[in-house]
Structures are given as structure tokens and as C-alpha cells.
Design a protein around this motif. Sequence first.
Motif, PDB file in Angstrom:
ATOM      1  N   LEU A  35      64.857  21.405  34.681  1.00 57.82           N
ATOM      2  CA  LEU A  35      64.612  20.855  33.349  1.00 57.82           C
ATOM      3  C   LEU A  35      65.857  20.106  32.894  1.00 57.82           C
ATOM      4  O   LEU A  35      66.960  20.653  32.923  1.00 57.82           O
ATOM      5  N   ASP A  80      61.854   9.079  30.621  1.00 57.57           N
ATOM      6  CA  ASP A  80      60.976  10.013  31.329  1.00 57.57           C
ATOM      7  C   ASP A  80      61.709  11.244  31.847  1.00 57.57           C
ATOM      8  O   ASP A  80      61.123  12.314  31.983  1.00 57.57           O
ATOM      9  N   ASN A  83      62.956  15.959  29.109  1.00 54.24           N
ATOM     10  CA  ASN A  83      61.752  16.548  28.523  1.00 54.24           C
ATOM     11  C   ASN A  83      62.015  17.332  27.243  1.00 54.24           C
ATOM     12  O   ASN A  83      61.076  17.661  26.523  1.00 54.24           O
ATOM     13  N   LYS A 259      58.428  17.486  25.257  1.00 52.30           N
ATOM     14  CA  LYS A 259      57.285  16.721  25.763  1.00 52.30           C
ATOM     15  C   LYS A 259      56.911  17.272  27.135  1.00 52.30           C
ATOM     16  O   LYS A 259      57.534  16.950  28.131  1.00 52.30           O
ATOM     17  N   GLU A 260      55.910  18.116  27.139  1.00 53.83           N
ATOM     18  CA  GLU A 260      55.443  18.767  28.358  1.00 53.83           C
ATOM     19  C   GLU A 260      53.971  19.086  28.164  1.00 53.83           C
ATOM     20  O   GLU A 260      53.616  20.026  27.459  1.00 53.83           O
ATOM     21  N   GLY A 266      60.315  23.796  30.727  1.00 56.72           N
ATOM     22  CA  GLY A 266      60.584  23.527  29.313  1.00 56.72           C
ATOM     23  C   GLY A 266      59.845  24.484  28.400  1.00 56.72           C
ATOM     24  O   GLY A 266      60.413  25.016  27.440  1.00 56.72           O
TER      25      GLY A 266
END
Length: 301
Positions: A35, A80, A83, A259-260, A266
Motif C-alpha cells: 500500500l 493511480d 490509494n 480509494k479502494e 488499504g
Amino acid sequence: MRLRLTIPTFILLVTVILLGCKNATNNQAANEGTLYISVDETFKPVMEEQVKVFLSQNDKANIVVRYKSEAECLEDFAKDSTNMVLIARGLTDKEDDAYRNNLGYPVRFGILAYDAVALLTNVNAKDSIYTLQQLHQILSGADSSVKVVLDGNRATSTVRYLQDSVLKGKPFGKNVQAANGSKAVLDYIAATPNSIGFVGSSWVNNLQDKAQLAYFNKIRLALLPCGVCQEKDAYAKPAQSTIMYGQYPLVRPLYYLLKENNPGVGTTFLNFMSLEKGQLIFRRAYVVPGKMYFGRRTSIL
């Protein structure tokens, strides 16, 4: 006696087995992998502890942490590869809609804890008690007799907070200068008597941290007016209790942004910080947990 397996029963058993395998795979994926996160540098002491404990309990997970200004964290989040970010604000409605449209799913964000923006003075400074009006005068440059040092000049959360909450949108004066991060602020205040500085309270409130204790014969935590105290002319310094009860005026949240779409490392790390172990780490770092209340028990077990 021979057990006869009908076709419907066979199909049901196969379905249960496949679902179990899928859940096992999902659980494995949520605890394995790397991560990449960006963290507001003002929260570095407490977040270092969160990451260390999480990784000690999840040996197949890896977290790559970059400590940056708030603005740089948000720039990373737009890429990108990043996360999760941990900063002192959530998303605006406009930002939330933009991410939802670009990603095809919503960004998760919320408050994990609360800390304060601590006002520091040199131990030999004449004054260590200030009103918010005095801070406004000093930060705006109307009173330029005091040197001010902040933790950066590129949209750090401390800079944004002071400009929004104390200056009400007005610019800083020419007596305000930037240091290269929170530790540099501590070093500057320790060496400069006629100065004040601002850092996140987790840099100065942990009395069990030897590195922090070493500064306390060189710097002091200044007092600011207590906004909720009944006593006249009551002042408070940043501490876990004064943050919790709203007595210290410069309090801010610690937000996560994640954002997952499918559970991964995460989500697992977020759950860790949100539940008891992670919230206790916040408490032991002398910030205020935002998900759990660890009050004194009043009932007999």
C-alpha cells in the motif's frame, strides 16, 4: 446405510464450497500486498507508530509511507499509485464528485482522530500567553516585532489552518517564514528567543518520547484563551484533555482518504486504525481518538 446425494443437494454443496474459497481469497488479498500512502508531515510521530504496529501484526502486508505537505498529499492521491492519504481535511463536494466520476466509485473519507496546532515559544521568551487577537496581529505582520516560523511554505495543513482560522483568509506578514518541516520549526524556536512557531501537537505532547522530551528545556508550549471555560481570563495549552473538551482553540481533525473499490491492504489498515488497537495508539500518542471514547469506567464489572 448409503447416503444418496440428489442433484439439488450436490449443487448447493458446490456453491457453498466455491463461496468459501472466494471469501478466503478475498481475505488473503486484503492482508497481502503493498500500500502506498502519503501522510501530512505534521502527523508523522503518531502515524509512524500506527504503521509500525500494523506491519508487526500483518507480516504479508507492506506500507510505503511518504511524509509531505497537505497539498502534495492531495497531488499524490490524484495519481493511480497512491490509494490512501492522511491529512487534516476531507474532500469538498466538488472534489468528491470529481473522484466519483473519474474512478467510477466513491472515495471513502472520514475522521480518525483530533490533534491541535501547538504554539511554541523559546524557553527564555518574555511572553508565553497570547490572545487570538495578538496572534492575528503577529501573523498578519501588523506586529512585526516577533519572528514567526511555520512548517513549510507550500500549502501545509498548518499554513492553511492558520490562514483560515486565525487570519480569516488574509495573507501572512513578511515576519512569517518557512522551515523545512516540523522538526526544523522545533530547532528554530529552541535557538531563537524572540520567536514563535506552530507544529502539530503530536510533535510535542508525547512525554514518553525521549526525542520530544529533549526539547522541553529549550521550548515552551504557549497558552491561548479557553473558549469554553467559565472562569474569566482562563487559558489552555494543547493537551489531550483540552483538545477533547474544546478548551484549546486551535483544534483540527485527522482525516483518511481511501480509494479502494475492493478490499485490500488499504481497507485492512483503515480498519486497524478505526478499531480498538489503532484508536489506542492515537490515545497513547496524546491525540484524541475520533472513533472510540476511552473514558473511565463508572460501573463495576
